[in-house]
Write an enzyme that holds these catalytic residues in place. Structure first.
Site, short mmCIF file in Angstrom:
data_model
loop_
_atom_site.label_atom_id
_atom_site.label_comp_id
_atom_site.label_asym_id
_atom_site.label_seq_id
_atom_site.Cartn_x
_atom_site.Cartn_y
_atom_site.Cartn_z
CG HIS A 380 -36.19 11.83 -11.47
ND1 HIS A 380 -36.87 12.96 -11.88
CD2 HIS A 380 -36.87 11.34 -10.40
CE1 HIS A 380 -37.91 13.16 -11.07
NE2 HIS A 380 -37.93 12.20 -10.17
CE LYS A 508 -10.26 -13.70 -12.73
NZ LYS A 508 -10.48 -14.73 -11.68
#
Length: 542
Positions: A380, A508
């Protein structure tokens, strides 16, 4: 690529150019025994490749390509503890994490002995917690465990615990990964600090997101119980004993793992302590045993019967010779709701590479985009695109034959949906079939003409199906190990390093430079970032 590798690649490419090479519907109609011939079993799992466009010649050519690219050699080098992670000079010996004592060696180190020492320490800790010998600072039994980690220190354990936990198991497990403090604020009200055990999972004990969250949780414990009580509620999964000691964690509550264990392959290690605490030692042992059975199969079975090699060959066919750049993972079992998320890291962090092991640009596609949701939910949402979109997206269906609940009618509906989706993707619906269906429903001819293009499905959309007899620790361990080994095989097929992740490190590093700019103490690295920081600060101050 070697001359033999080029020739093998060209042989597969020639088969892909043949007329009807992607006609799955024709293959199914022409061969009633196709499901049997393209069904392969190991470690309790059934791998069904019949709804792909693989043929006997194509599969043989793909396996020959694997031989030319050294897939088996790479497997054997990995199992021997050689430094297959070339950019970091490390072994990749996650198989040692679930092997019997004495099974694996890394250089001069008895890797299996190291692993079993850690497992024994983990088992003693878990028994102490479950048995009431290890209590909270106020003498209360622990009922909840919070695992603070990110990436491989979160996704694998969270997925496994979600899959295996049942009411009545020893503890409730919670996973805190996102540095967004909304995650902690949503979790905090569900916890009693007197009964909460906290695991901080970071190999280096410096991961920014993890340590930020760990500080939040430690402060919460201190406010509720007092600073002196906090160490009694902490443990760590790390190799940084100085860092853990400074954080207030006793050495006997630190469980380590070596640098030959990559984060996304680490749920079998000390990183899996939350699994053992929540689901029990027997469940954790069963998980390792199932993975070990798949390891044994991977190491011994010939390529034509080797599930990881076959799954990797199928991916090479889809990505490199059919041009499919994505794959959906649909587990038709709610307990596997985090399985696709685990595979996203396992596969895309491993295979999202653009240079070869020699540092040269790759000359072909590598890792596809992986996404997924539990079965009927996906029907769905995004399955519309997979059925009728312009580019086929292969699907991995994961099915479980026997549920643990007592609602057989619900499970039959679930399985019927899974099988129907696989059939619909493969066969589709021709315009003539769509017209005939509408005519039987009594629609007028003009309406049939208008709707026929919209109700036509192209079909020939490939899928694989993996069937588990039941979702147990052993079958889950085998399933996860199957995909781990598929990743290693694809590394060899594509001549890339599946065990490093430099792209993760870049983000990072840049974040470390931007944080001072957000705090007002430094200049942003570029004009676009500076403009956004200015807007953020204006809104925060307004």
């Amino acid at each position: 690529m070697t001359e033999a590798g080029c020739a093998a690649w060209d042989a597969v490419a020639a088969l892909a150019r043949e007329p009807g090479a992607s006609d799955i519907r024709r293959l199914l109609d022409a061969d009633p025994s196709r499901a049997r011939r393209f069904g392969f079993r190991a470690a309790g799992l059934l791998l069904d490749l019949s709804r792909t466009s693989l043929t006997d010649p194509v599969l043989a050519a793909l396996l020959a390509l694997g031989q030319a690219r050294g897939v088996a050699r790479f497997r054997d080098a990995m199992a021997a503890g050689r430094p297959v992670n070339g950019t970091e000079g490390r072994a990749a010996l996650h198989m040692a994490l679930r092997a019997p004592a004495g099974g694996f060696q890394v250089g001069d180190e008895n890797a299996s002995a190291t692993v079993h020492g850690t497992l024994d320490a983990m088992a003693g800790f878990v028994r102490g917690v479950h048995g009431g010998q290890i209590l909270g600072a106020g003498g209360d039994r622990f009922t909840d465990v919070v695992n603070i980690g990110i990436g491989g220190s979160d996704l694998g354990p969270a997925m496994v615990t979600r899959a295996l936990w049942r009411p009545g198991m020893p503890m409730r497990a919670h996973y805190l990964a996102n540095v967004d403090a909304h995650a902690w604020e949503a979790l905090r009200p569900r916890l009693d600090p007197r009964r909460t055990l906290v695991l901080v999972a970071s190999k280096t004990f410096t991961t920014q997101e993890t340590m930020t969250n760990a500080q939040l949780v430690r402060d919460w414990l201190a406010r509720a119980l007092g600073h002196s009580a906090v160490p009694g509620h902490l443990a760590a999964l790390s190799t940084n004993l100085k860092g853990t000691a400074a954080f207030g964690i006793a050495p006997d509550r630190v469980f380590g793992f070596r640098d030959w264990v990559g984060g996304r392959f680490s749920l079998w290690s000390a990183v899996g302590l939350s699994i053992a605490l929540a689901c029990g030692l027997d469940a954790f042992a069963g998980l390792l045993a199932g993975a070990r059975e798949m390891d044994d199969h991977f190491l011994a079975a010939p390529p034509e019967a080797n599930l990881p090699m076959l799954l990797a060959a199928t991916e090479v066919w889809h990505v490199n010779f059919c041009g499919y750049g994505a794959r959906a993972v649909l587990p038709y079992d709610e307990r596997l709701s985090r399985f696709a998320a685990h595979l996203q890291q396992l596969e895309m962090e491993s295979l999202g590479k653009r240079v070869t092991n020699a540092g040269l640009p790759v000359r072909h596609a590598t890792g596809p985009v992986v996404f997924g949701e539990p079965g009927t939910n996906a029907q769905h949402s995004f399955l519309q695109l997979i059925h009728q979109g312009t580019t086929p997206v292969p699907v991995d269906f994961v099915l479980v034959a026997r549920p643990d609940h007592g609602h057989p009618a619900s499970h039959r509906i679930l399985l019927a949906n899974a099988l129907a989706q696989a059939e619909a993707l493969a066969r589709g619906r021709t315009e003539a079939e769509a017209r005939a269906e509408m005519a039987r429903a009594g629609l007028p001819a003009a309406e049939i003409d208008r709707l026929a293009p919209h109700r036509t499905f192209p079909g020939n959309r490939p899928s694989t199906s993996i069937l588990l007899p039941a979702l147990t620790p052993a079958t889950l361990g085998a399933l996860v190990a199957l995909y781990e080994h598929k990743v290693a095989c694809l590394g060899a097929y594509w001549d890339i390093n599946p065990f490093d992740q430099w792209g993760v490190e870049l983000g990072k590093q840049l974040a470390g430079g931007i944080l001072p700019a957000l705090e007002g103490g430094a200049t942003a690295p570029d004009a676009a970032t500076a403009a956004m920081i200015g807007e953020i600060r204006r809104l925060q101050e307004g």
